[in-house]
Design a protein around this motif. Structure first.
Motif: not given
Length: 366
Positions: A113, A107-108, A232
């Protein structure tokens, strides 16, 4: 915060349902047909959600559904079955418990995120709890089984993050139905080639597949992808740790055995890890840190008033006479504690008149 908590509860439906799926599969479904079992699980669930949503894929969602269906359904189901055959349950579940960390990193990279410290702390705590719950001794670990488990974990984590990235284009029910149908369609030819004819289903197996299709697949994946849309990826991944917790609790309930102290400690750690990953817990921790770092007033000190907080008072008007040297018994002293000198207001000189005592003192001073 209340809305976030509600979506966390909705997301929790998925891992709890998946945890019960293990028991239903082993107790009621025919063994030796993992590919057919996955196809029978995915296709009817996708068709059911398609009937509810009433939308067919358009444009890029034809290939996106195929990609997501392969990552999240067909390849994942097949690799999980292979890992379960080659590895002890404790090892396979522990590898899958690392999914929150992988989801955070993906996700980063794909969603920007950035992993938060509470999420990482929750993931570490949850993985430690899973190890305590499931590891009971040294067992043989095969390299092929480990690779299959890692591949299943990485592929599903990538599929979940991609589903979150593309989630704004369509509604949750439609995208979930298309993934399940695509995954089932991909599984059918492999099942025919590898397993031959489909298994004959009796009454208990039909009821078992009905539960797996409606609850553990259609409802579970719809709840999971709804959580990915509103929370998230790290938070959703940590909620997924309820899967092994449900499996352990259901296993001990069916077997009629009490949880050991080690399992209880592991369960508490897993629940603590899940709570650490919730956004509300992060805000609460920040509030506690801010209050803990605020300096306290010394004991016995009076609270600051609005005047003192505003700074020194402005000078008084010219009608006020200051005379720090002469203080009579008919004067009023103000500001004795705050000003460097004593400010004296002579009552007799308020209108510019001098008292007899003042005139005599002035004459003597000349």
């Amino acid at each position: 915060m209340e809305a976030t908590f509600r979506w966390a509860l909705v997301t929790a439906i998925a891992p709890v349902a998946w945890g019960t799926n293990y028991f239903v599969t082993h107790q009621f479904l025919p063994s030796g047909y993992p590919l057919y079992g996955a196809a029978i699980r995915a296709l009817p669930a996708g068709l059911l959600l398609l009937l509810v949503s009433g939308k067919r894929p358009r444009g890029s969602w034809w290939w996106k559904s195929l990609v997501l269906g392969t990552l999240n359904m067909s390849a994942f189901f097949a690799l999980i079955y292979l890992a379960a055959q080659l590895l002890p349950t404790s090892v396979a579940s522990t590898v899958m418990a690392t999914s929150p960390v992988v989801m955070m990193l993906l996700a980063w990279a794909l969603l920007s995120e950035r992993p938060r410290i509470p999420h990482l702390a929750g993931a570490g705590t949850g993985i430690a709890g899973v190890c305590l719950m499931l590891f009971t001794g040294v067992a043989a670990v095969g390299a092929l089984g480990v690779l299959a488990s890692i591949a299943a974990m990485v592929m599903s984590s990538l599929g979940y993050v991609l589903a979150k990235r593309w989630s704004e284009e369509v509604d949750v029910l439609s995208s979930t139905s298309w993934q399940l149908i695509a995954g089932g369609v991909v599984l059918v030819p492999f099942a025919v080639v590898v397993e031959g004819a489909p298994p004959a289903l009796e009454g208990p197996a039909v009821l078992g597949f009905a539960y797996v299709t409606v609850v553990a697949t259609a409802l579970a994946f719809a709840a999971w992808f709804a959580g990915l849309r509103h929370l998230p990826a790290g938070t959703v991944g940590l909620v997924g740790l309820l899967n092994p917790v449900t499996g352990v609790l259901l296993g001990t309930t069916v077997a009629g055995e009490a949880l050991t102290a080690r399992q209880l400690c592991g369960l508490v750690l897993v629940l603590l890890g899940i709570l650490l990953g919730q956004p509300g817990a992060a805000r609460l921790a920040a509030l506690v840190r801010s209050r803990a770092g605020r300096p306290s007033s010394p004991a016995g000190a009076a609270p600051a008033t609005a005047a003192s907080a505003a700074g020194p008072s402005p000078p008084r008007s010219s009608t006020t006479t200051t005379c720090p040297e002469r203080v009579s018994d008919r004067t009023t002293v103000t500001g004795a504690a705050n000003t460097p000198g004593r400010e004296v207001i002579h009552r007799g000189r308020r209108a510019g008149r001098a008292t007899p005592t003042d005139r005599s003192r002035d004459a003597g001073s000349r």
